[in-house]
Design an enzyme around this catalytic site. Sequence first.
Site, PDB file in Angstrom:
ATOM      1  N   TYR A  40      73.231  36.352  30.010  1.00  0.00           N
ATOM      2  CA  TYR A  40      72.009  35.896  30.670  1.00  0.00           C
ATOM      3  C   TYR A  40      72.234  34.560  31.366  1.00  0.00           C
ATOM      4  CZ  TYR A  40      70.925  32.398  27.021  1.00  0.00           C
ATOM      5  OH  TYR A  40      70.952  31.309  26.182  1.00  0.00           O
ATOM      6  N   ARG A  59      78.680  31.258  36.820  1.00  0.00           N
ATOM      7  CA  ARG A  59      78.865  31.400  35.359  1.00  0.00           C
ATOM      8  C   ARG A  59      78.519  32.825  34.905  1.00  0.00           C
ATOM      9  NH1 ARG A  59      75.790  27.326  31.465  1.00  0.00           N
ATOM     10  NH2 ARG A  59      74.035  28.552  32.253  1.00  0.00           N
ATOM     11  N   ARG A 107      74.399  55.402  20.711  1.00  0.00           N
ATOM     12  CA  ARG A 107      74.985  54.327  19.912  1.00  0.00           C
ATOM     13  C   ARG A 107      76.398  54.661  19.419  1.00  0.00           C
ATOM     14  NH1 ARG A 107      75.728  52.365  14.751  1.00  0.00           N
ATOM     15  NH2 ARG A 107      75.525  50.095  14.590  1.00  0.00           N
ATOM     16  N   LYS A 155      77.952  33.114  27.863  1.00  0.00           N
ATOM     17  CA  LYS A 155      76.489  33.005  27.695  1.00  0.00           C
ATOM     18  C   LYS A 155      75.905  34.371  27.331  1.00  0.00           C
ATOM     19  CE  LYS A 155      72.595  30.536  29.800  1.00  0.00           C
ATOM     20  NZ  LYS A 155      72.259  29.720  28.646  1.00  0.00           N
ATOM     21  N   GLU A 187      77.482  21.136  20.139  1.00  0.00           N
ATOM     22  CA  GLU A 187      76.400  21.067  21.141  1.00  0.00           C
ATOM     23  C   GLU A 187      75.064  21.291  20.449  1.00  0.00           C
ATOM     24  OE1 GLU A 187      76.729  24.299  24.020  1.00  0.00           O
ATOM     25  OE2 GLU A 187      77.495  25.642  22.483  1.00  0.00           O
TER      26      GLU A 187
HETATM   27  N1  PDD Z   1      70.370  27.342  27.230  1.00  0.00           N
HETATM   28  N2  PDD Z   1      74.533  25.137  25.311  1.00  0.00           N
HETATM   29  C1  PDD Z   1      73.869  26.229  24.891  1.00  0.00           C
HETATM   30  C2  PDD Z   1      74.232  26.836  23.584  1.00  0.00           C
HETATM   31  C3  PDD Z   1      72.835  26.767  25.690  1.00  0.00           C
HETATM   32  O1  PDD Z   1      72.186  27.884  25.279  1.00  0.00           O
HETATM   33  C4  PDD Z   1      72.504  26.145  26.921  1.00  0.00           C
HETATM   34  C5  PDD Z   1      71.433  26.691  27.824  1.00  0.00           C
HETATM   35  C6  PDD Z   1      73.226  24.998  27.299  1.00  0.00           C
HETATM   36  C7  PDD Z   1      72.952  24.284  28.597  1.00  0.00           C
HETATM   37  O2  PDD Z   1      73.420  25.011  29.701  1.00  0.00           O
HETATM   38  P1  PDD Z   1      72.718  24.865  31.141  1.00  0.00           P
HETATM   39  O3  PDD Z   1      72.763  23.419  31.477  1.00  0.00           O
HETATM   40  O4  PDD Z   1      73.572  25.678  32.015  1.00  0.00           O
HETATM   41  O5  PDD Z   1      71.311  25.379  30.986  1.00  0.00           O
HETATM   42  C8  PDD Z   1      74.236  24.536  26.474  1.00  0.00           C
HETATM   43  C9  PDD Z   1      69.360  27.975  28.061  1.00  0.00           C
HETATM   44  C10 PDD Z   1      68.584  26.994  28.885  1.00  0.00           C
HETATM   45  C11 PDD Z   1      68.477  28.874  27.209  1.00  0.00           C
HETATM   46  O6  PDD Z   1      69.058  29.569  26.384  1.00  0.00           O
HETATM   47  O7  PDD Z   1      67.269  28.909  27.390  1.00  0.00           O
END
Ligand code: PDD
Length: 292
Positions: A40, A59, A107, A155, A187
């Site tokens: 996503y 990304r 599945r 992601k 993070e």
């Molecule tokens: N989350 N680290 C993690 C684990 C994240 O899920 C996100 C983003 C970031 C920051 O990435 P970016 O600057 O590209 O948004 C770092 C999004 C916003 C979410 O899951 O809603």
Amino acid sequence: MSVVKGVAMRTVYVNGAYVPETEAKVSVFDRAFLFGDGIYEVASVLGGKLIDFPAHVARLHRSANELGMRFNVSDEDILAIHRELIDRNGVEEGVVYLQMTRGAVDRDFLFDTDNLEPTLVLFTQTRPLIDTPVARNGLKIVSIPDLRWGRCDIKTVQLLYPSLGKMEAKSRGADDAWMVRDGVVTEGTSNNAFIVTKNGAIVTRPLSNEILPGITRAALMTYSAASGTPVEEREFTIEEARDAAEAFITSASVFVGPVISIDGIELSGGKPGPVTLGLRQTYVEESLKRAL
Ligand code: PDD
């Protein structure tokens, strides 16, 4: 946006069609539903325009590539769908969520990427991003162990541990959690973690499989360096963070979010710090110049 019995209903996008949100359907056999086999992106919208958009699409390609997932939509079409949804839903400020999955099939742990039609879903969320309680008051953070899998750089929609982390933070009277692995901060649950040293440098850990390569993180580092704020890409411990002059998070939906305490220890007098607020302003101004 249509109105049903006085309730505003969003138009969402599902596999080629724009439909009212209550009519949108995805198969129960979708691999994201059964296996978390989906990726996503979340892109923010300011003044009806997309922030950091090309980097989010880049990304998305990287995530698909790392998972060997088919990618059957062009970048032009992805941008056009975002714009159409922003337009149809009248989004001035908010986010566009995009999810792509490997597709729907009976599945089985094994999958046949080549013969699956990826599922593509997008929807908008209208919400304030500039004038928010987080920007005004800052965030209280607690530390938790980082128990996620080994490919946090992709992601994916596997967000159970981050969700549990946010719930734990809430139960401990805080707003969010920073995760710690091997003695250093990785993070935040849904954001990248930064500290500001007493010398005014900003510090964030280097990219690896252990963190998401945040788009906001990268843009902010570029703008900071250009405006003369020293940037140090190195690991830091939670103890160093608790003792820092300031701390903040970055993400597409928060931009630059001030941290005012870590594990109950106040930073910058328990209110958003001046360096953080300056960087937030720089980020918003610079991003708007490049918005699409
Ligand atoms: N989350 N680290 C993690 C684990 C994240 O899920 C996100 C983003 C970031 C920051 O990435 P970016 O600057 O590209 O948004 C770092 C999004 C916003 C979410 O899951 O809603």
